[in-house]
Design a protein around this motif. Structure first.
Motif, PDB file in Angstrom:
ATOM      1  N   VAL A   1    -138.578  14.806 117.704  1.00 19.54           N
ATOM      2  CA  VAL A   1    -139.269  13.515 117.675  1.00 19.54           C
ATOM      3  C   VAL A   1    -138.760  12.665 116.516  1.00 19.54           C
ATOM      4  O   VAL A   1    -138.478  11.480 116.673  1.00 19.54           O
ATOM      5  N   ASN A   2    -138.626  13.280 115.328  1.00 19.31           N
ATOM      6  CA  ASN A   2    -138.073  12.604 114.156  1.00 19.31           C
ATOM      7  C   ASN A   2    -137.530  13.664 113.209  1.00 19.31           C
ATOM      8  O   ASN A   2    -137.353  14.818 113.606  1.00 19.31           O
ATOM      9  N   GLU A   3    -137.297  13.324 111.953  1.00 16.72           N
ATOM     10  CA  GLU A   3    -136.710  14.267 111.000  1.00 16.72           C
ATOM     11  C   GLU A   3    -137.700  15.318 110.511  1.00 16.72           C
ATOM     12  O   GLU A   3    -137.304  16.253 109.819  1.00 16.72           O
TER      13      GLU A   3
ATOM     14  N   LEU B   1    -145.132  23.294 118.596  1.00 16.09           N
ATOM     15  CA  LEU B   1    -144.875  22.176 117.682  1.00 16.09           C
ATOM     16  C   LEU B   1    -143.868  22.628 116.636  1.00 16.09           C
ATOM     17  O   LEU B   1    -144.100  23.618 115.933  1.00 16.09           O
ATOM     18  N   ILE B   2    -142.751  21.940 116.519  1.00 11.38           N
ATOM     19  CA  ILE B   2    -141.700  22.285 115.557  1.00 11.38           C
ATOM     20  C   ILE B   2    -141.942  21.516 114.263  1.00 11.38           C
ATOM     21  O   ILE B   2    -141.892  20.277 114.240  1.00 11.38           O
TER      22      ILE B   2
ATOM     23  N   GLY C   1    -133.891  21.461 104.819  1.00 18.01           N
ATOM     24  CA  GLY C   1    -132.508  21.641 105.234  1.00 18.01           C
ATOM     25  C   GLY C   1    -132.013  20.473 106.053  1.00 18.01           C
ATOM     26  O   GLY C   1    -132.714  19.487 106.308  1.00 18.01           O
ATOM     27  N   ALA C   2    -130.786  20.582 106.509  1.00 20.88           N
ATOM     28  CA  ALA C   2    -130.183  19.525 107.326  1.00 20.88           C
ATOM     29  C   ALA C   2    -130.905  19.431 108.647  1.00 20.88           C
ATOM     30  O   ALA C   2    -131.291  20.424 109.244  1.00 20.88           O
ATOM     31  N   GLN C   3    -131.085  18.219 109.144  1.00 18.82           N
ATOM     32  CA  GLN C   3    -131.814  18.000 110.412  1.00 18.82           C
ATOM     33  C   GLN C   3    -130.852  17.910 111.575  1.00 18.82           C
ATOM     34  O   GLN C   3    -129.738  17.516 111.456  1.00 18.82           O
TER      35      GLN C   3
END
Length: 208
Positions: free
Chosen positions: A152-154, A200-201, A206-208
């Motif tokens: 969904v976003n970062e 839900l993540i 860390g890097a996205q």
């Protein structure tokens, strides 16, 4: 033969992900909930055990890695009812629970950066069965499945996946003989469960 090939295949997949732990790109916490469909047991003479379907829930801790993959520590809980139909006496009903602890590998079908990514997962672990008035017992377990994730976003994302989660249940003993000697061996069948979940993540860093 088929069982041995499947175990070897799943073991190689889990090992491949484990060797890449030094290349962790980020960590994700994934609480999930869903539903499990269960097979019954029919290899006990005179007894047919029908296991009811029921909800499941749990949490995963994923380490995103290079090469479009991840390593996942999976914990899942399921509790369901059963009915044992016997030709020898009255039927018996009750409930039992299953707790799964798995080390899974995840392989994404598209490169990082895509907002929607299908994936394949497989792993090895242990299933812990418990019930009232019965000893808690552990069984070797493995799982294999497919899923779809959407970022969904970062910070957050969502995913849905389906898994096949069998365990071998010993229900008796038999005798196997070679030309020189006879050996007692256990007999039984697979207790199969199929799980469909949504999660839900939560991206912890860390890097996205």
């Amino acid at each position: 033969m088929r069982k041995g090939v499947l175990f070897a295949f799943v073991g190689c997949l889990a090992l491949q992900s484990g060797t890449a732990l030094a290349q962790v790109q980020g960590v994700e916490l994934i609480p999930f909930g869903g539903y499990r469909w269960s097979s019954g047991l029919s290899s006990i003479d005179g007894v047919d055990i029908d296991v009811k379907d029921a909800a499941s829930y749990g949490v995963c801790l994923d380490a995103r890695m290079a090469y479009n993959s991840a390593v996942e520590l999976y914990y899942g809980h399921w509790n369901g009812d059963f009915e044992a139909l016997s030709v020898f006496g009255p039927d018996v009903t009750g409930s039992f629970s299953r707790d799964d602890i798995m080390l899974n590998g995840i392989w994404y079908a598209v490169r990082p950066g895509a907002t929607v990514r299908p994936y394949f997962t497989a792993g090895l672990g242990v299933a812990i069965y418990s019930a009232e008035n019965a000893n808690t017992t552990g069984r070797f377990a493995w799982d294999i499945g497919v899923g779809l994730r959407k970022d969904v976003n970062e910070k957050v994302g969502i995913r849905v996946d389906g898994r096949y989660m069998p365990t071998w249940v010993s229900t008796g003993t038999s005798v196997w003989c070679d030309p020189f000697y006879c050996y007692p061996v256990s007999s039984g069948e697979f207790f199969d469960q199929f799980e469909l979940t949504g999660g839900l993540i939560i991206k912890l860093g860390g890097a996205q």
